[in-house]
Design a protein around this motif. Structure first.
Motif, PDB file in Angstrom:
ATOM      1  N   ARG A  51      20.652  44.071   7.148  1.00 27.01           N
ATOM      2  CA  ARG A  51      20.234  43.887   8.491  1.00 27.01           C
ATOM      3  C   ARG A  51      19.174  44.589   9.090  1.00 27.01           C
ATOM      4  NH1 ARG A  51      24.403  40.445  10.773  1.00 27.01           N
ATOM      5  NH2 ARG A  51      26.139  40.193   9.281  1.00 27.01           N
ATOM      6  N   GLU A  52      18.890  45.682   8.849  1.00 31.13           N
ATOM      7  CA  GLU A  52      17.819  46.550   9.508  1.00 31.13           C
ATOM      8  C   GLU A  52      16.589  45.822   9.368  1.00 31.13           C
ATOM      9  OE1 GLU A  52      15.202  50.553   8.549  1.00 31.13           O
ATOM     10  OE2 GLU A  52      17.374  50.466   7.851  1.00 31.13           O
ATOM     11  N   TYR A  53      16.117  45.302   7.961  1.00 34.30           N
ATOM     12  CA  TYR A  53      15.267  44.739   7.578  1.00 34.30           C
ATOM     13  C   TYR A  53      14.985  43.197   8.169  1.00 34.30           C
ATOM     14  CZ  TYR A  53      14.942  48.783   4.897  1.00 34.30           C
ATOM     15  OH  TYR A  53      14.743  50.148   4.301  1.00 34.30           O
ATOM     16  N   VAL A  54      16.005  42.790   8.423  1.00 36.23           N
ATOM     17  CA  VAL A  54      16.038  41.283   8.712  1.00 36.23           C
ATOM     18  C   VAL A  54      15.883  41.362  10.304  1.00 36.23           C
ATOM     19  CG1 VAL A  54      17.536  39.365   9.544  1.00 36.23           C
ATOM     20  CG2 VAL A  54      17.839  40.443   7.193  1.00 36.23           C
ATOM     21  N   ARG A  55      16.196  42.253  11.168  1.00 32.44           N
ATOM     22  CA  ARG A  55      15.901  42.583  12.384  1.00 32.44           C
ATOM     23  C   ARG A  55      14.261  42.983  12.601  1.00 32.44           C
ATOM     24  NH1 ARG A  55      15.067  46.936  15.233  1.00 32.44           N
ATOM     25  NH2 ARG A  55      15.624  48.279  13.702  1.00 32.44           N
ATOM     26  N   ARG A  56      13.868  43.874  11.689  1.00 32.87           N
ATOM     27  CA  ARG A  56      12.552  44.096  11.667  1.00 32.87           C
ATOM     28  C   ARG A  56      11.448  43.002  11.306  1.00 32.87           C
ATOM     29  NH1 ARG A  56      11.736  50.122   9.110  1.00 32.87           N
ATOM     30  NH2 ARG A  56       9.471  49.550   9.852  1.00 32.87           N
ATOM     31  N   ALA A  57      12.108  42.165  10.379  1.00 32.30           N
ATOM     32  CA  ALA A  57      11.200  40.895  10.317  1.00 32.30           C
ATOM     33  C   ALA A  57      11.175  40.074  11.658  1.00 32.30           C
ATOM     34  CB  ALA A  57      11.775  40.072   9.224  1.00 32.30           C
ATOM     35  N   ARG A  58      12.073  40.168  12.348  1.00 32.51           N
ATOM     36  CA  ARG A  58      12.268  39.305  13.420  1.00 32.51           C
ATOM     37  C   ARG A  58      11.176  39.995  14.598  1.00 32.51           C
ATOM     38  NH1 ARG A  58      15.438  39.885  17.732  1.00 32.51           N
ATOM     39  NH2 ARG A  58      16.882  41.133  16.672  1.00 32.51           N
ATOM     40  N   LEU A  59      11.512  41.277  14.609  1.00 36.60           N
ATOM     41  CA  LEU A  59      10.836  41.988  15.846  1.00 36.60           C
ATOM     42  C   LEU A  59       9.306  42.648  15.546  1.00 36.60           C
ATOM     43  CD1 LEU A  59      13.758  44.162  16.954  1.00 36.60           C
ATOM     44  CD2 LEU A  59      12.658  42.053  17.922  1.00 36.60           C
ATOM     45  N   ALA A 101      17.576  25.492  23.918  1.00 40.25           N
ATOM     46  CA  ALA A 101      16.600  25.575  22.933  1.00 40.25           C
ATOM     47  C   ALA A 101      15.641  26.526  22.849  1.00 40.25           C
ATOM     48  CB  ALA A 101      15.742  24.142  23.048  1.00 40.25           C
ATOM     49  N   PRO A 102      15.367  27.273  21.819  1.00 43.55           N
ATOM     50  CA  PRO A 102      14.406  28.343  21.946  1.00 43.55           C
ATOM     51  C   PRO A 102      13.270  27.831  22.094  1.00 43.55           C
ATOM     52  CG  PRO A 102      14.860  28.040  19.737  1.00 43.55           C
ATOM     53  CD  PRO A 102      16.001  27.161  20.434  1.00 43.55           C
ATOM     54  N   THR A 103      12.052  28.733  22.557  1.00 37.58           N
ATOM     55  CA  THR A 103      10.862  28.387  22.716  1.00 37.58           C
ATOM     56  C   THR A 103      10.093  28.502  21.243  1.00 37.58           C
ATOM     57  OG1 THR A 103      10.185  30.777  22.934  1.00 37.58           O
ATOM     58  CG2 THR A 103      10.360  29.497  25.005  1.00 37.58           C
ATOM     59  N   ASP A 104       8.886  27.946  21.087  1.00 36.32           N
ATOM     60  CA  ASP A 104       8.251  28.072  19.822  1.00 36.32           C
ATOM     61  C   ASP A 104       8.180  29.528  19.195  1.00 36.32           C
ATOM     62  OD1 ASP A 104       8.190  25.331  19.611  1.00 36.32           O
ATOM     63  OD2 ASP A 104       5.955  25.137  20.383  1.00 36.32           O
ATOM     64  N   GLU A 105       7.826  30.462  20.148  1.00 38.59           N
ATOM     65  CA  GLU A 105       7.609  31.873  19.701  1.00 38.59           C
ATOM     66  C   GLU A 105       8.829  32.256  19.484  1.00 38.59           C
ATOM     67  OE1 GLU A 105       6.423  36.163  21.886  1.00 38.59           O
ATOM     68  OE2 GLU A 105       5.496  34.289  22.687  1.00 38.59           O
ATOM     69  N   GLU A 106       9.953  32.107  19.978  1.00 41.15           N
ATOM     70  CA  GLU A 106      11.348  32.277  19.800  1.00 41.15           C
ATOM     71  C   GLU A 106      11.776  32.052  18.337  1.00 41.15           C
ATOM     72  OE1 GLU A 106      13.348  33.197  24.330  1.00 41.15           O
ATOM     73  OE2 GLU A 106      13.484  31.142  23.259  1.00 41.15           O
ATOM     74  N   LEU A 107      11.396  30.699  18.413  1.00 37.28           N
ATOM     75  CA  LEU A 107      11.938  30.234  17.046  1.00 37.28           C
ATOM     76  C   LEU A 107      11.160  30.580  15.718  1.00 37.28           C
ATOM     77  CD1 LEU A 107      13.458  27.682  15.751  1.00 37.28           C
ATOM     78  CD2 LEU A 107      11.406  26.551  15.882  1.00 37.28           C
ATOM     79  N   ASP A 108       9.943  30.994  16.022  1.00 36.50           N
ATOM     80  CA  ASP A 108       9.120  31.605  14.868  1.00 36.50           C
ATOM     81  C   ASP A 108       9.731  33.089  14.697  1.00 36.50           C
ATOM     82  OD1 ASP A 108       7.621  29.394  14.719  1.00 36.50           O
ATOM     83  OD2 ASP A 108       6.021  30.265  15.982  1.00 36.50           O
ATOM     84  N   MET A 110      12.951  34.132  14.923  1.00 35.14           N
ATOM     85  CA  MET A 110      14.305  33.922  14.348  1.00 35.14           C
ATOM     86  C   MET A 110      13.883  33.337  12.968  1.00 35.14           C
ATOM     87  SD  MET A 110      16.580  32.502  17.428  1.00 35.14           S
ATOM     88  CE  MET A 110      15.640  31.482  18.153  1.00 35.14           C
ATOM     89  N   LEU A 111      13.225  32.464  12.831  1.00 32.15           N
ATOM     90  CA  LEU A 111      12.546  31.896  11.588  1.00 32.15           C
ATOM     91  C   LEU A 111      12.172  33.036  10.555  1.00 32.15           C
ATOM     92  CD1 LEU A 111      13.014  29.408   9.643  1.00 32.15           C
ATOM     93  CD2 LEU A 111      10.703  28.996  10.740  1.00 32.15           C
ATOM     94  N   ARG A 112      11.538  34.141  10.957  1.00 33.95           N
ATOM     95  CA  ARG A 112      10.975  35.034  10.146  1.00 33.95           C
ATOM     96  C   ARG A 112      12.109  35.689   9.528  1.00 33.95           C
ATOM     97  NH1 ARG A 112       6.985  36.258  13.881  1.00 33.95           N
ATOM     98  NH2 ARG A 112       8.128  38.079  14.649  1.00 33.95           N
ATOM     99  N   SER A 113      13.253  36.133  10.379  1.00 30.25           N
ATOM    100  CA  SER A 113      14.599  36.528   9.955  1.00 30.25           C
ATOM    101  C   SER A 113      15.193  35.791   8.830  1.00 30.25           C
ATOM    102  CB  SER A 113      15.452  36.720  10.878  1.00 30.25           C
ATOM    103  OG  SER A 113      15.022  38.155  11.922  1.00 30.25           O
ATOM    104  N   GLN A 114      15.391  34.531   9.181  1.00 27.94           N
ATOM    105  CA  GLN A 114      15.940  33.682   8.384  1.00 27.94           C
ATOM    106  C   GLN A 114      15.220  33.508   7.009  1.00 27.94           C
ATOM    107  OE1 GLN A 114      18.762  31.811   8.727  1.00 27.94           O
ATOM    108  NE2 GLN A 114      18.640  30.211   7.598  1.00 27.94           N
ATOM    109  N   ARG A 115      13.809  33.374   7.037  1.00 28.60           N
ATOM    110  CA  ARG A 115      13.298  33.509   5.800  1.00 28.60           C
ATOM    111  C   ARG A 115      13.226  34.681   4.859  1.00 28.60           C
ATOM    112  NH1 ARG A 115       7.820  31.713   5.878  1.00 28.60           N
ATOM    113  NH2 ARG A 115       8.075  31.177   3.820  1.00 28.60           N
ATOM    114  N   LEU A 116      13.431  35.668   5.500  1.00 27.44           N
ATOM    115  CA  LEU A 116      13.508  37.215   4.870  1.00 27.44           C
ATOM    116  C   LEU A 116      15.023  37.289   4.068  1.00 27.44           C
ATOM    117  CD1 LEU A 116      11.999  39.817   4.377  1.00 27.44           C
ATOM    118  CD2 LEU A 116      13.900  40.788   5.931  1.00 27.44           C
TER     119      LEU A 116
END
Length: 172
Positions: A51-59, A101-108, A110-116
């Motif tokens: 989870r640490e790296y998933v969070r870091r991907a997002r942030l 609904a998330p903004t485009d920036e929020e979606l991107d 969150m999607l980084r975490s999902q894709r990691l």
């Protein structure tokens, strides 16, 4: 745990998995599968990114993760291919299911975490397949969004092994 050197509670505590997908979810859903593999001589591969790296991907983004030292990079894999065109919109619908609904920036982000998660699970699956006898099967248990409709996990497996044969079974 698989070798019998720790009990179930110690295993859950060591892996922080006891309440992984909700209170006591590990014992109810996942532990029986781990026990079946152990009791029948099967292998279990920890496929998720911590989870640490998933969070870091997002942030922080993938560039920050790519710059980490090799000993940390060993815990996750970055996406090898863009997701299917429909993935982002399905992800938007999924993340909007509560009416917010998330903004485009929020979606991107969150999607980084999902894709990691997708990329790391795919690399784990492909790596496990390389160590198995020909025609052996790998069973991977994952949330349906990762795998349905050729989700991100499926596209990541295909990017890493174009000859992989994938069967997705979705339980409702």
């Amino acid at each position: 745990y698989m070798a019998g050197t720790m009990d179930r509670d110690a295993f859950m505590d060591a892996t922080n998995s006891r309440n992984w997908a909700g209170k006591d979810s590990w014992v109810r859903w996942y532990q029986p599968m781990v026990d079946a593999a152990r009791d029948n001589g099967g292998r279990v591969v920890a496929a998720n990114a911590p989870r640490e790296y998933v969070r870091r991907a997002r942030l922080e983004g993938y560039e920050a993760l790519a710059a980490l030292p090799p000993e940390e990079r060993a815990h996750f894999d970055l996406p090898a291919a863009p997701p299917p065109a429909s993935y982002r919109e399905r992800f938007r619908e999924f993340m909007s299911s509560d009416g917010n609904a998330p903004t485009d920036e929020e979606l991107d982000t969150m999607l980084r975490s999902q894709r990691l998660w997708d990329a790391t699970m795919a690399a784990s699956i492909v790596g496990a397949c390389k160590t198995l006898p020909r025609n052996a099967k790998v069973v991977h248990v994952v949330g349906q969004f990762h795998s349905e409709f050729d989700g991100g996990l499926v596209s990541e497996i295909q990017a890493r092994d174009g000859s992989a044969r994938i069967l997705t079974i979705s339980v409702q």
